[in-house]
Write an enzyme that holds these catalytic residues in place. Structure first.
Site, PDB file in Angstrom:
ATOM      1  N   LEU A  76       0.654  -1.192  -0.001  1.00  0.00           N
ATOM      2  CA  LEU A  76       0.063  -0.208  -0.013  1.00  0.00           C
ATOM      3  C   LEU A  76       0.867   1.151   0.045  1.00  0.00           C
ATOM      4  O   LEU A  76       0.373   2.323   0.317  1.00  0.00           O
ATOM      5  CB  LEU A  76      -1.037  -0.057   1.382  1.00  0.00           C
ATOM      6  CG  LEU A  76      -1.790  -1.249   1.221  1.00  0.00           C
ATOM      7  CD1 LEU A  76      -2.754  -1.121   2.380  1.00  0.00           C
ATOM      8  CD2 LEU A  76      -2.809  -1.373   0.048  1.00  0.00           C
ATOM      9  N   HIS A  78       2.970   4.218  -1.712  1.00  0.00           N
ATOM     10  CA  HIS A  78       2.876   5.158  -2.947  1.00  0.00           C
ATOM     11  C   HIS A  78       4.333   4.939  -3.684  1.00  0.00           C
ATOM     12  O   HIS A  78       5.144   5.125  -3.089  1.00  0.00           O
ATOM     13  CB  HIS A  78       2.541   6.511  -2.740  1.00  0.00           C
ATOM     14  CG  HIS A  78       1.155   6.736  -2.099  1.00  0.00           C
ATOM     15  ND1 HIS A  78       0.865   6.450  -0.698  1.00  0.00           N
ATOM     16  CD2 HIS A  78       0.061   6.980  -2.709  1.00  0.00           C
ATOM     17  CE1 HIS A  78      -0.574   6.769  -0.689  1.00  0.00           C
ATOM     18  NE2 HIS A  78      -0.886   6.888  -1.732  1.00  0.00           N
ATOM     19  N   MET A 114       8.552   4.501   5.324  1.00  0.00           N
ATOM     20  CA  MET A 114       8.657   3.262   5.114  1.00  0.00           C
ATOM     21  C   MET A 114       9.974   3.226   3.809  1.00  0.00           C
ATOM     22  O   MET A 114      10.831   2.012   4.250  1.00  0.00           O
ATOM     23  CB  MET A 114       7.474   2.794   4.040  1.00  0.00           C
ATOM     24  CG  MET A 114       6.215   2.572   5.334  1.00  0.00           C
ATOM     25  SD  MET A 114       6.409   1.672   6.573  1.00  0.00           S
ATOM     26  CE  MET A 114       7.004   0.096   5.698  1.00  0.00           C
ATOM     27  N   ASP A 129      23.521 -11.470   3.657  1.00  0.00           N
ATOM     28  CA  ASP A 129      23.580 -12.361   2.538  1.00  0.00           C
ATOM     29  C   ASP A 129      25.259 -12.496   1.960  1.00  0.00           C
ATOM     30  O   ASP A 129      25.762 -13.501   1.781  1.00  0.00           O
ATOM     31  CB  ASP A 129      22.740 -11.906   1.172  1.00  0.00           C
ATOM     32  CG  ASP A 129      23.244 -12.564  -0.021  1.00  0.00           C
ATOM     33  OD1 ASP A 129      22.760 -13.656  -0.121  1.00  0.00           O
ATOM     34  OD2 ASP A 129      23.496 -11.943  -1.165  1.00  0.00           O
TER      35      ASP A 129
END
Length: 160
Positions: A76, A78, A114, A129
């Site tokens: 959600l 943008h 975010m 990793d």
């Protein structure tokens, strides 16, 4: 009192928030993450002897790329035209860890929290990793928003 969840409509369904009527403002957010590892693993990174190359440079670029693609990862969010993304990595030998801090900035209708959190998280995942061949029990921890400014909700900063 807690605010309402903005991504849930009156029927309880998830929806992308409509920001079309919001004014553009300068928005900025900073986030952090820590990667805890064995002292030998950290020394391998710092000495430049890691067989996969420069771990910090790779993690920094991965974090920047991740911030730009947050909208593809978080359903959600943008798509945003970020004006600045910065990822800093700091070795903390006394804690046998790496501290990652990200900064995202734009002038727009919605915040960049975010994006900052995603940048710090993916930089941490990249360190894992690149180092998993030498240590499997690396710990990614304390991912959090440090500060945000701009927009309707104003300024937020974690207590030191």
């Amino acid at each position: 009192m807690m605010s309402q969840l903005t991504h849930i409509n009156a029927s309880g369904e998830a929806n992308m928030v409509d920001v079309s009527n919001k004014a553009d403002t300068v928005r900025e957010a900073r986030a952090e993450a820590y990667v805890r590892m064995a002292p030998e693993t950290l020394q391998l990174i710092l000495s430049g002897q890691h067989h996969k190359g420069d771990v910090f440079a790779t993690a920094r670029i991965a974090g920047i790329q991740a911030a730009k693609r947050t909208w593809e990862l978080i359903p959600l969010c943008h798509p945003l035209l970020l004006s600045k993304v910065e990822v800093q990595l700091e070795a903390l030998p006394e804690q046998s860890s790496v501290r990652i801090e990200s900064l995202c900035k734009l002038s727009g209708k919605t915040g960049v929290e975010m994006e900052a959190l995603t940048a710090a998280s993916v930089a941490a995942l990249t360190i894992y990793d690149m180092c998993k061949a030498v240590q499997k029990d690396i710990v990614i921890e304390n991912v959090r928003l440090l500060e945000k400014s701009g927009g309707k909700s104003g300024h937020f900063k974690v207590d030191a």
